[in-house]
Scaffold this active site. Structure first.
Site, PDB file in Angstrom:
ATOM      1  N   CYS A   8       0.867  -1.180   0.000  1.00 29.41           N
ATOM      2  CA  CYS A   8       0.000   0.000   0.000  1.00 29.41           C
ATOM      3  C   CYS A   8       0.900   1.225   0.000  1.00 29.41           C
ATOM      4  O   CYS A   8       2.096   1.121  -0.276  1.00 29.41           O
ATOM      5  CB  CYS A   8      -0.997  -0.016   1.159  1.00 29.41           C
ATOM      6  N   ASN A  11       2.373   1.686   4.276  1.00 29.89           N
ATOM      7  CA  ASN A  11       2.633   0.449   5.010  1.00 29.89           C
ATOM      8  C   ASN A  11       2.339   0.578   6.500  1.00 29.89           C
ATOM      9  O   ASN A  11       3.023   0.002   7.335  1.00 29.89           O
ATOM     10  CB  ASN A  11       4.067  -0.036   4.766  1.00 29.89           C
ATOM     11  N   CYS A  13      -1.407   0.988   7.342  1.00 27.97           N
ATOM     12  CA  CYS A  13      -2.847   0.703   7.474  1.00 27.97           C
ATOM     13  C   CYS A  13      -3.249  -0.576   6.737  1.00 27.97           C
ATOM     14  O   CYS A  13      -3.409  -1.623   7.345  1.00 27.97           O
ATOM     15  CB  CYS A  13      -3.692   1.878   6.966  1.00 27.97           C
ATOM     16  N   ARG A  14      -3.402  -0.486   5.418  1.00 29.67           N
ATOM     17  CA  ARG A  14      -3.971  -1.588   4.648  1.00 29.67           C
ATOM     18  C   ARG A  14      -3.039  -2.788   4.509  1.00 29.67           C
ATOM     19  O   ARG A  14      -3.438  -3.923   4.795  1.00 29.67           O
ATOM     20  CB  ARG A  14      -4.381  -1.103   3.253  1.00 29.67           C
ATOM     21  N   SER A  15      -1.808  -2.568   4.056  1.00 33.34           N
ATOM     22  CA  SER A  15      -0.929  -3.726   3.815  1.00 33.34           C
ATOM     23  C   SER A  15      -0.510  -4.444   5.095  1.00 33.34           C
ATOM     24  O   SER A  15      -0.487  -5.677   5.111  1.00 33.34           O
ATOM     25  CB  SER A  15       0.278  -3.359   2.944  1.00 33.34           C
ATOM     26  N   ASP A 124      -8.316   3.747   1.573  1.00 31.75           N
ATOM     27  CA  ASP A 124      -7.249   3.985   2.540  1.00 31.75           C
ATOM     28  C   ASP A 124      -7.836   4.563   3.823  1.00 31.75           C
ATOM     29  O   ASP A 124      -8.260   5.721   3.856  1.00 31.75           O
ATOM     30  CB  ASP A 124      -6.210   4.936   1.953  1.00 31.75           C
TER      31      ASP A 124
END
Length: 158
Positions: A8, A11, A13-15, A124
């Site tokens: 993401c 690095n 939040c999402r990933s 995001d």
């Protein structure tokens, strides 16, 4: 060994959420000796930081460990090491393609794992604040990814 990298922007939040969730599913299916999971960001703003507090909170509430996860930036060597590079949105895909200089890298758009979802990118939560929605997508997408990996590599859960 099969290596999966989630990518993401920062690095945090999402990933890292996807890394923690897939790592948990791999462990529960007793495949952790065959599948290794990591995450990275295309940007360098958060290198060395732990996941965002919203990511940590949603993972804790779902009893998913994020132990040992710290932000790092994606690097060109990752394309030699990882079998699956899973990008959370289209800008991540474009940034990863620029870094590889190759259209041949095994890059997956995360939302392609969830063809029945209307969203085509993982929002995001750093900007939206909606960690619950992202967790729902990540949880379902990681199920689909694990299923795909198991089929492609003829792996069975124990």
């Amino acid at each position: 060994m099969i290596h999966v990298l989630f990518v993401c922007l920062g690095n945090i939040c999402r990933s890292p959420m996807a890394e923690a969730v897939l790592r948990d599913k791999v462990k529960k299916n007793q495949l952790d000796h065959l599948i290794k999971v990591d995450s990275a960001g295309t940007g360098d703003w958060h290198i060395g930081e732990q996941p965002h507090k919203g990511t940590r909170k949603i993972l804790e509430s779902n009893r998913v460990s994020y132990e040992g996860i710290v932000a790092r930036q994606v690097k060109s060597q990752d394309f030699d090491k990882f079998d699956y590079i899973v990008c959370m949105d289209n800008s991540n895909v474009q940034n990863v393609l620029k870094l590889t200089g190759s259209e041949n890298a095994h890059i997956i758009r995360f939302m392609d794992l969830l063809p029945n979802e209307k969203l085509r990118e993982v929002p995001d939560p750093y900007y939206t604040g909606n960690f619950e929605e992202v967790y729902r997508l990540v949880d379902a997408g990681c199920d689909a990814l694990l299923d795909m990996i198991q089929k492609e590599h003829s792996l069975t859960s124990h």
